[in-house]
Motif scaffolding. Structure first.
Motif, mmCIF file in Angstrom:
data_model
loop_
_atom_site.group_PDB
_atom_site.id
_atom_site.type_symbol
_atom_site.label_atom_id
_atom_site.label_comp_id
_atom_site.label_asym_id
_atom_site.label_seq_id
_atom_site.Cartn_x
_atom_site.Cartn_y
_atom_site.Cartn_z
ATOM 1 N N GLU A 44 40.728 64.988 -76.354
ATOM 2 C CA GLU A 44 42.084 64.527 -76.082
ATOM 3 C C GLU A 44 42.254 64.155 -74.620
ATOM 4 O OE1 GLU A 44 44.602 67.667 -77.511
ATOM 5 O OE2 GLU A 44 44.419 67.010 -79.583
ATOM 6 N N ASN A 45 41.646 64.923 -73.715
ATOM 7 C CA ASN A 45 41.721 64.612 -72.291
ATOM 8 C C ASN A 45 41.057 63.272 -71.985
ATOM 9 O OD1 ASN A 45 43.150 66.911 -71.636
ATOM 10 N ND2 ASN A 45 41.331 68.079 -71.095
ATOM 11 N N GLY A 46 39.949 62.988 -72.638
ATOM 12 C CA GLY A 46 39.270 61.707 -72.460
ATOM 13 C C GLY A 46 40.118 60.556 -72.956
ATOM 14 N N GLN A 47 40.746 60.742 -74.117
ATOM 15 C CA GLN A 47 41.630 59.706 -74.654
ATOM 16 C C GLN A 47 42.842 59.519 -73.760
ATOM 17 O OE1 GLN A 47 42.521 61.076 -78.586
ATOM 18 N NE2 GLN A 47 40.586 60.379 -79.432
ATOM 19 N N GLU A 48 43.378 60.608 -73.262
ATOM 20 C CA GLU A 48 44.545 60.555 -72.368
ATOM 21 C C GLU A 48 44.201 59.752 -71.113
ATOM 22 O OE1 GLU A 48 48.552 62.111 -71.367
ATOM 23 O OE2 GLU A 48 47.430 62.214 -73.225
ATOM 24 N N LYS A 49 43.025 59.986 -70.555
ATOM 25 C CA LYS A 49 42.618 59.263 -69.359
ATOM 26 C C LYS A 49 42.452 57.778 -69.659
ATOM 27 C CE LYS A 49 39.140 58.937 -65.723
ATOM 28 N NZ LYS A 49 39.446 57.539 -65.586
ATOM 29 N N ASP A 50 41.850 57.454 -70.797
ATOM 30 C CA ASP A 50 41.684 56.047 -71.177
ATOM 31 C C ASP A 50 43.038 55.364 -71.333
ATOM 32 O OD1 ASP A 50 38.939 56.380 -71.181
ATOM 33 O OD2 ASP A 50 38.780 56.527 -73.368
ATOM 34 N N LEU A 51 43.982 56.051 -71.963
ATOM 35 C CA LEU A 51 45.324 55.493 -72.128
ATOM 36 C C LEU A 51 46.008 55.315 -70.778
ATOM 37 C CD1 LEU A 51 46.604 57.397 -75.289
ATOM 38 C CD2 LEU A 51 46.072 54.961 -75.107
ATOM 39 N N LYS A 52 45.843 56.282 -69.894
ATOM 40 C CA LYS A 52 46.455 56.183 -68.562
ATOM 41 C C LYS A 52 45.863 55.009 -67.789
ATOM 42 C CE LYS A 52 49.009 57.668 -65.134
ATOM 43 N NZ LYS A 52 49.933 56.619 -64.746
ATOM 44 N N PHE A 109 54.204 54.281 -74.157
ATOM 45 C CA PHE A 109 52.951 53.539 -74.244
ATOM 46 C C PHE A 109 51.938 54.291 -75.109
ATOM 47 C CE2 PHE A 109 48.780 52.251 -72.573
ATOM 48 C CZ PHE A 109 48.883 50.868 -72.597
ATOM 49 N N LYS A 110 51.808 55.617 -74.884
ATOM 50 C CA LYS A 110 50.879 56.439 -75.673
ATOM 51 C C LYS A 110 51.241 56.408 -77.149
ATOM 52 C CE LYS A 110 51.176 60.455 -73.716
ATOM 53 N NZ LYS A 110 51.008 61.823 -73.242
ATOM 54 N N LYS A 111 52.539 56.585 -77.447
ATOM 55 C CA LYS A 111 52.968 56.577 -78.851
ATOM 56 C C LYS A 111 52.636 55.254 -79.510
ATOM 57 C CE LYS A 111 56.663 59.910 -78.272
ATOM 58 N NZ LYS A 111 58.092 60.088 -78.067
ATOM 59 N N MET A 112 52.893 54.167 -78.797
ATOM 60 C CA MET A 112 52.596 52.848 -79.331
ATOM 61 C C MET A 112 51.097 52.701 -79.599
ATOM 62 S SD MET A 112 52.608 49.195 -77.438
ATOM 63 C CE MET A 112 51.413 49.884 -76.330
ATOM 64 N N MET A 113 50.280 53.090 -78.641
ATOM 65 C CA MET A 113 48.833 52.928 -78.778
ATOM 66 C C MET A 113 48.270 53.830 -79.875
ATOM 67 S SD MET A 113 48.081 50.527 -76.778
ATOM 68 C CE MET A 113 46.302 50.586 -76.632
ATOM 69 N N ARG A 114 48.752 55.047 -79.960
ATOM 70 C CA ARG A 114 48.247 55.974 -80.988
ATOM 71 C C ARG A 114 48.713 55.591 -82.382
ATOM 72 N NH1 ARG A 114 48.641 61.349 -77.253
ATOM 73 N NH2 ARG A 114 46.596 61.072 -76.306
ATOM 74 N N ALA A 115 49.806 54.845 -82.456
ATOM 75 C CA ALA A 115 50.298 54.375 -83.753
ATOM 76 C C ALA A 115 49.606 53.077 -84.155
ATOM 77 C CB ALA A 115 51.811 54.176 -83.700
ATOM 78 N N GLY A 116 48.721 52.591 -83.280
ATOM 79 C CA GLY A 116 47.986 51.361 -83.590
ATOM 80 C C GLY A 116 48.763 50.114 -83.248
ATOM 81 N N GLY A 117 49.846 50.269 -82.492
ATOM 82 C CA GLY A 117 50.664 49.111 -82.136
ATOM 83 C C GLY A 117 50.092 48.339 -80.968
ATOM 84 N N ARG A 118 50.758 47.252 -80.681
ATOM 85 C CA ARG A 118 50.366 46.424 -79.545
ATOM 86 C C ARG A 118 51.588 46.129 -78.712
ATOM 87 N NH1 ARG A 118 47.677 43.392 -83.763
ATOM 88 N NH2 ARG A 118 45.464 43.772 -83.639
ATOM 89 N N LEU A 119 51.395 46.057 -77.424
ATOM 90 C CA LEU A 119 52.468 45.654 -76.533
ATOM 91 C C LEU A 119 52.652 44.151 -76.607
ATOM 92 C CD1 LEU A 119 54.487 46.708 -74.492
ATOM 93 C CD2 LEU A 119 52.775 46.449 -72.716
#
Length: 123
Positions: A44-52, A109-119
């Motif tokens: 989760e920390n790795g994913q969090e860093k990638d999202l950040k 942004f995290k919620k959007m990305m984890r839900a598979g959405g796109r900006l």
């Protein structure tokens, strides 16, 4: 493990005392004996860093928010037509903006990305 160790292990995690280990009890067993929580946390920390890191690309002024102007600037720099129209950027942000402040914060942004959405819409 010998038989006695296995019996003790089952008794330890068999919360409802039915002599069986159900899925929830098995989950607890894995966490306590295998240290799975540490593996999950690292993942989760790795994913969090990638999202950040991805968020930071859009957060041009590094204020923790993605504005219409920042989105426009990044999209334009990538050669995407949506960046040329602030109304398009405003609509994209509105689709992600949960708190209604007209900008996208990191949690949104995290919620959007984890839900598979796109900006941005890909067309």
């Amino acid at each position: 493990m010998d038989d006695q160790d296995i019996v003790e292990m089952v008794e330890k995690v068999d919360a409802n005392k039915d002599g069986l280990i159900d899925l929830d009890e098995f989950y607890e067993l894995c966490h306590s004996f295998l240290g799975i929580e540490n593996i999950v946390s690292e993942e989760e920390n790795g994913q969090e860093k990638d999202l950040k890191d991805a968020f930071d690309v859009f957060d041009y002024d590094k204020d923790g928010l993605i504005s219409e102007e920042e989105l426009s600037k990044v999209l334009s720099s990538l050669g995407l037509n949506q960046g040329n129209k602030l109304d398009d950027c405003k609509e994209m942000i509105r689709n992600v903006d949960v708190d209604g402040d007209g900008m996208v914060n990191f949690d949104e942004f995290k919620k959007m990305m984890r839900a598979g959405g796109r900006l941005i819409a890909i067309s």
